[in-house]
Scaffold this motif. Structure first.
Motif, PDB file in Angstrom:
ATOM      1  N   PRO A 173       0.840  -1.199   0.000  1.00  0.00           N
ATOM      2  CA  PRO A 173       0.000   0.000   0.000  1.00  0.00           C
ATOM      3  C   PRO A 173       0.879   1.255   0.000  1.00  0.00           C
ATOM      4  CG  PRO A 173      -0.559  -1.475   1.837  1.00  0.00           C
ATOM      5  CD  PRO A 173       0.648  -2.029   1.166  1.00  0.00           C
ATOM      6  N   PRO A 175       2.317   4.808   1.037  1.00  0.00           N
ATOM      7  CA  PRO A 175       2.407   5.489   2.333  1.00  0.00           C
ATOM      8  C   PRO A 175       1.303   6.541   2.457  1.00  0.00           C
ATOM      9  CG  PRO A 175       4.547   5.429   1.248  1.00  0.00           C
ATOM     10  CD  PRO A 175       3.544   4.928   0.263  1.00  0.00           C
ATOM     11  N   GLU A 176       0.915   6.792   3.677  1.00  0.00           N
ATOM     12  CA  GLU A 176      -0.195   7.710   3.959  1.00  0.00           C
ATOM     13  C   GLU A 176      -0.010   9.070   3.284  1.00  0.00           C
ATOM     14  OE1 GLU A 176      -3.852   8.282   5.242  1.00  0.00           O
ATOM     15  OE2 GLU A 176      -2.764   6.436   5.659  1.00  0.00           O
ATOM     16  N   HIS A 177       1.198   9.610   3.281  1.00  0.00           N
ATOM     17  CA  HIS A 177       1.417  10.949   2.724  1.00  0.00           C
ATOM     18  C   HIS A 177       1.303  10.980   1.190  1.00  0.00           C
ATOM     19  CE1 HIS A 177       5.452   9.229   2.313  1.00  0.00           C
ATOM     20  NE2 HIS A 177       5.677  10.157   1.409  1.00  0.00           N
ATOM     21  N   ARG A 179      -1.197   9.261  -0.447  1.00  0.00           N
ATOM     22  CA  ARG A 179      -2.582   8.918  -0.834  1.00  0.00           C
ATOM     23  C   ARG A 179      -3.386  10.131  -1.100  1.00  0.00           C
ATOM     24  NH1 ARG A 179      -3.766   4.209   3.507  1.00  0.00           N
ATOM     25  NH2 ARG A 179      -1.982   3.002   2.945  1.00  0.00           N
TER      26      ARG A 179
END
Length: 179
Positions: A173, A175-177, A179
């Protein structure tokens, strides 16, 4: 020799050769590997360098032994022992929650994970299958096209093993930054 045993032997040999090449490509690569041997192997500091040297020397020796029909049983036995030892070290590291790269193929910086244990299990399975098929190795004449196909399949298998961390990163997936 059958095409199956040829493909397996070339694949196993290729993995060990590529692994050794990654460790021996330079002083820095070897030193990183030696550090990982110490961390993953839980060895006393005075044994780390010797153990790393022994492992780095054993891998190309195993690769050559596997390919020579007369020494294939010894090579495959040594491959199984090395893979089992590597797998035990990986499992111990995972259980102790050690987040260090194994430097199995040199520069890979991904920390040890379950995928490395899985990779080794698949390699151990290939070694076991090759050992089981040893009695059928002699007598068959192999055609050049079949040999070429074995070489191509083995190259793909070795690349898949060596690039496991890169392949895993492709499917991880974002990384959050990002998305």
């Amino acid at each position: 020799m059958t095409y199956t045993t040829l493909g397996l032997s070339i694949s196993i040999s290729g993995v060990f050769l590529l692994s050794a090449a990654g460790k021996l490509r330079g002083r820095a690569a070897f030193e990183e590997f030696a550090v990982s041997v110490g961390v993953l192997g839980g060895l006393p500091a005075r044994w780390v360098r010797s153990a790393a040297l022994a492992l780095a020397a054993a891998e190309p020796a195993v690769a050559l032994l596997v390919l020579v029909p007369a020494t294939a049983p010894v090579g495959l036995g040594a491959a199984a022992i090395l893979l089992a030892a590597f797998t035990i070290a990986l499992v111990r590291a995972l259980r102790r929650r050690i987040r260090t790269p194994c430097h199995c193929f040199g520069a890979d910086a991904a920390p040890v994970g379950r995928r490395h244990v899985g990779r080794n299990a698949v390699l151990l399975g290939a070694v076991a299958l090759d050992l089981a098929l040893l009695p059928g190795r002699s007598g068959a004449r192999l055609e050049p096209a079949g040999i070429a196909l074995c070489l191509l399949a083995a190259a793909a298998a070795v690349a898949g093993v060596a690039l496991l961390d890169d392949i895993a990163a492709l499917f991880a997936p974002a990384p959050e930054h990002l998305r």
